[in-house]
Design an enzyme around this catalytic site. Structure first.
Site, mmCIF file in Angstrom:
data_model
loop_
_atom_site.group_PDB
_atom_site.id
_atom_site.type_symbol
_atom_site.label_atom_id
_atom_site.label_comp_id
_atom_site.label_asym_id
_atom_site.label_seq_id
_atom_site.Cartn_x
_atom_site.Cartn_y
_atom_site.Cartn_z
ATOM 1 N N LYS A 17 35.038 42.650 23.074
ATOM 2 C CA LYS A 17 35.963 43.761 23.347
ATOM 3 C C LYS A 17 36.763 43.472 24.608
ATOM 4 C CE LYS A 17 34.494 47.538 25.652
ATOM 5 N NZ LYS A 17 35.272 47.877 26.847
ATOM 6 N N ASN A 18 36.086 43.008 25.636
ATOM 7 C CA ASN A 18 36.767 42.848 26.927
ATOM 8 C C ASN A 18 37.612 41.590 27.007
ATOM 9 O OD1 ASN A 18 35.653 45.253 27.580
ATOM 10 N ND2 ASN A 18 34.058 44.437 28.916
ATOM 11 N N CYS A 113 36.848 57.738 35.149
ATOM 12 C CA CYS A 113 36.041 58.007 33.957
ATOM 13 C C CYS A 113 34.630 58.304 34.452
ATOM 14 C CB CYS A 113 36.050 56.791 33.038
ATOM 15 S SG CYS A 113 35.145 55.397 33.716
ATOM 16 N N ARG A 118 37.895 54.352 39.148
ATOM 17 C CA ARG A 118 38.685 53.308 38.477
ATOM 18 C C ARG A 118 40.131 53.248 39.015
ATOM 19 N NH1 ARG A 118 35.752 52.356 33.642
ATOM 20 N NH2 ARG A 118 36.707 50.331 33.608
ATOM 21 N N ASP A 307 27.756 45.691 33.027
ATOM 22 C CA ASP A 307 27.775 46.264 31.674
ATOM 23 C C ASP A 307 26.445 46.148 30.960
ATOM 24 O OD1 ASP A 307 31.196 45.207 30.947
ATOM 25 O OD2 ASP A 307 30.372 46.843 32.148
ATOM 26 N N ARG A 399 33.342 52.777 20.736
ATOM 27 C CA ARG A 399 34.467 52.116 21.426
ATOM 28 C C ARG A 399 34.174 50.638 21.638
ATOM 29 N NH1 ARG A 399 35.895 54.341 26.828
ATOM 30 N NH2 ARG A 399 37.333 52.615 26.557
HETATM 31 C C1 EPZ Z 1 36.438 45.565 33.177
HETATM 32 O O1 EPZ Z 1 36.862 46.828 33.657
HETATM 33 C C2 EPZ Z 1 35.663 45.844 31.898
HETATM 34 N N1 EPZ Z 1 36.552 46.498 30.929
HETATM 35 C C3 EPZ Z 1 34.485 46.748 32.207
HETATM 36 O O2 EPZ Z 1 33.751 46.912 31.004
HETATM 37 C C4 EPZ Z 1 33.590 46.036 33.225
HETATM 38 O O3 EPZ Z 1 32.520 46.878 33.566
HETATM 39 C C5 EPZ Z 1 34.409 45.706 34.475
HETATM 40 O O4 EPZ Z 1 35.558 44.922 34.111
HETATM 41 C C6 EPZ Z 1 33.598 44.928 35.498
HETATM 42 O O5 EPZ Z 1 33.103 43.771 34.912
HETATM 43 C C7 EPZ Z 1 37.412 45.734 30.232
HETATM 44 O O6 EPZ Z 1 37.507 44.538 30.424
HETATM 45 C C8 EPZ Z 1 38.265 46.452 29.222
HETATM 46 P P1 EPZ Z 1 37.295 46.071 37.543
HETATM 47 P P2 EPZ Z 1 37.916 46.897 34.890
HETATM 48 O O7 EPZ Z 1 38.749 46.199 37.775
HETATM 49 O O8 EPZ Z 1 38.891 45.788 34.776
HETATM 50 C C9 EPZ Z 1 37.235 48.552 41.523
HETATM 51 C C10 EPZ Z 1 32.564 48.065 29.355
HETATM 52 O O9 EPZ Z 1 31.517 48.720 29.374
HETATM 53 N N2 EPZ Z 1 38.701 48.409 41.504
HETATM 54 O O10 EPZ Z 1 36.643 44.729 37.663
HETATM 55 O O11 EPZ Z 1 38.430 48.280 34.972
HETATM 56 C C11 EPZ Z 1 36.789 49.566 40.479
HETATM 57 O O12 EPZ Z 1 36.867 50.870 40.987
HETATM 58 C C12 EPZ Z 1 33.577 48.247 30.472
HETATM 59 O O13 EPZ Z 1 32.879 47.234 28.477
HETATM 60 C C13 EPZ Z 1 39.436 48.812 42.608
HETATM 61 O O14 EPZ Z 1 38.883 49.282 43.589
HETATM 62 O O15 EPZ Z 1 36.926 46.632 36.098
HETATM 63 C C14 EPZ Z 1 35.376 49.164 40.193
HETATM 64 O O16 EPZ Z 1 34.537 49.770 41.159
HETATM 65 C C15 EPZ Z 1 33.137 49.266 31.506
HETATM 66 N N3 EPZ Z 1 40.786 48.695 42.567
HETATM 67 C C16 EPZ Z 1 35.402 47.644 40.408
HETATM 68 O O17 EPZ Z 1 36.608 47.342 41.117
HETATM 69 C C17 EPZ Z 1 41.443 48.180 41.489
HETATM 70 O O18 EPZ Z 1 42.694 48.073 41.517
HETATM 71 C C18 EPZ Z 1 35.400 46.855 39.110
HETATM 72 O O19 EPZ Z 1 36.576 47.154 38.448
HETATM 73 C C19 EPZ Z 1 40.671 47.774 40.370
HETATM 74 C C20 EPZ Z 1 39.303 47.890 40.401
#
Ligand code: EPZ
Length: 434
Positions: A17-18, A113, A118, A307, A399
């Site tokens: 998915k990711n 969420c 996020r 995850d 999802r």
């Molecule tokens: C991706 O989300 C995945 N989703 C998530 O999987 C996964 O948990 C996450 O990466 C971490 O590995 C998809 O790929 C669709 P991040 P993403 O940006 O990109 C902070 C699942 O269960 N952050 O790495 O949204 C944020 O708040 C889902 O499949 C900022 O502060 O994750 C979080 O605490 C859940 N500023 C951390 O980084 C930003 O601009 C990780 O977020 C962006 C992120």
């Protein structure tokens, strides 16, 4: 569902998915046809395809839904419809491709969420570093949206304060058509980043270093169509590994890449689960039982994956002795604890740390999925709990897991999907609520 006893047999992992969501977004970068193979049948994929169509792309899916052809010949609009964009946070990764292809992109602020706020500040930081202008607007309904316009695009060097997956993907896709050289320091190193870079390079991009601590992108004039097979879903694979461990079963997880789940293999082995690589996949043998506790700390890849934290927590509740779990990636990813405790899990949460007492004999309960991976954790717990467990709000699970019920049933699980909150068959005590 109810206590299924040890799961046995083999189960095949679907496409990631990711990985597939950013791959689909990347098809906006060319006016030629791109074909993705090995696509999982997930609600989020459906939403992303509708989002691509809303921008004017032609999207065709074969009957089985495994193969998707996208032709973004003409981008009719660079504004994402709020209903679609809000339905799925990952819509935000359409910004980079739209900005690169059309010089502008407007996406409703994805908002938080269940597991966290996020924010997208790192995405914005990357667009600004590439010379774009970015503004946060509120529409007539008061909803916020973020608009990026190209400004004077130029390659740059930037540092990500957190190795954000989405920000790395968005910036990489914005940079592939930006003149000059762009270097992303401290990028996300997940396999999904590497898969996206491989696809972009097949399209004619010039990206090096994906999967390492620095990604270098040489901007090119245009990209062309390409074909690509989606990598297997490492989180789905790890979820089935844990299903074998928690039920003390013996399961062969096929079509997965063991080197994508190294921390999960290591931690399960620390607990005493026997894991060995076979030609067809990874065999997870939990039949010995009597598992030791272990400590988990989630980190960006190659650290332990956030995850899998909820699912591993459910397993550790049944291991002998206390385990400590620290969640460093998301600020609120312990919502499953309250639900697991309704099943007798005995877990104490303090901030980003949870203490799992261990030795729990879980009992069935009516519980509710709060998010995708929390829902998966509740299903795993339901497989070993005495009595009946119902999991409500399973739309979260749909999802990110293709036919989780069917795949678990195939391993001998005593599980069934319910409609409208009532068991379809009063004789059948196995429920899996909508
Ligand atoms: C991706 O989300 C995945 N989703 C998530 O999987 C996964 O948990 C996450 O990466 C971490 O590995 C998809 O790929 C669709 P991040 P993403 O940006 O990109 C902070 C699942 O269960 N952050 O790495 O949204 C944020 O708040 C889902 O499949 C900022 O502060 O994750 C979080 O605490 C859940 N500023 C951390 O980084 C930003 O601009 C990780 O977020 C962006 C992120």
């Amino acid at each position: 569902m109810s206590n299924s006893g040890p799961l046995r047999g083999s189960v095949s992992t679907g496409g990631s998915k990711n990985a597939v969501l950013p791959l689909l977004a990347a098809t906006l970068l060319t006016d030629e046809t791109c074909v993705l193979d090995g696509v999982p049948d997930l609600k989020d994929v459906e939403v992303m395809c509708r989002l691509l169509r809303s921008f004017g792309a032609e999207v065709e899916q074969d009957a089985a839904g495994r193969r998707i052809a996208v032709t973004a010949g003409r981008i009719a609009t660079c504004e994402a419809p709020p209903d679609l964009a809000k339905a799925m946070r990952a819509s935000v990764v359409a910004m980079g491709p739209l900005l690169a292809r059309c010089g502008e992109a407007t996406i409703p602020l994805p908002g938080g969420c269940a597991i966290g706020d996020r924010p997208i500040d790192l995405h914005v930081k990357g667009f600004l570093a590439l010379g774009a202008d970015v503004e946060i607007l509120t529409d007539e309904s008061g909803a916020g949206c973020v608009r990026a316009t190209a400004g004077r695009p130029a390659g740059t060097e930037m540092y990500l304060d957190f190795a954000s997956v989405g920000a790395t993907e968005n910036i990489m896709m914005a940079a592939v058509l930006t003149p000059g050289t762009t270097v992303i320091e401290n990028p996300a190193q997940e396999p999904e980043i590497v898969d996206l870079a491989n696809f972009l390079n097949k399209m004619g991009a010039r990206i090096r270093g994906a999967g390492t601590d620095a990604i270098r992108i040489e901007g090119v004039q245009a990209l062309h169509g390409a074909e690509h097979s989606v990598i297997p879903d490492r989180i789905e694979a790890a979820t089935f590994m844990l299903a074998a461990a928690i039920t003390r079963g013996d399961v062969l997880v096929e079509n997965m890449l063991p080197n994508h789940v190294v921390p999960v293999i290591a931690k399960l082995r620390e607990c005493g689960v026997r894991i060995r690589e076979e030609d067809a996949g990874l065999r997870v043998d939990g039949t010995a039982g009597g598992f030791r506790a272990t400590d988990i700390k989630t980190l960006p890849y190659p650290g332990f994956p956030t995850d899998i934290q909820p699912q591993f927590m459910a397993f550790l509740a049944t291991a002998n002795g206390p385990s400590n779990i620290v969640e460093t990636v998301f600020e609120n990813r312990f919502l499953h604890i309250e639900e697991l405790n309704r099943m007798g899990a005995g877990i104490l949460a303090e901030g980003r740390r949870a203490i799992v007492r261990g030795g729990a004999h879980l009992h069935g309960a009516a519980v509710r999925a709060t998010d995708l991976r929390a829902g998966a954790a509740l299903v795993l717990a339901g497989l070993v709990a005495d009595g009946e467990t119902t999991v409500a709000d399973v739309y979260h699970i749909d999802r990110g897991y293709e036919d989780l019920v069917g795949k678990l049933e195939g391993l001998g699980a005593d599980i069934r999907r319910m409609k409208n909150g009532g068991p379809q068959d009063s004789v059948d005590r196995r429920v899996f609520a909508e």
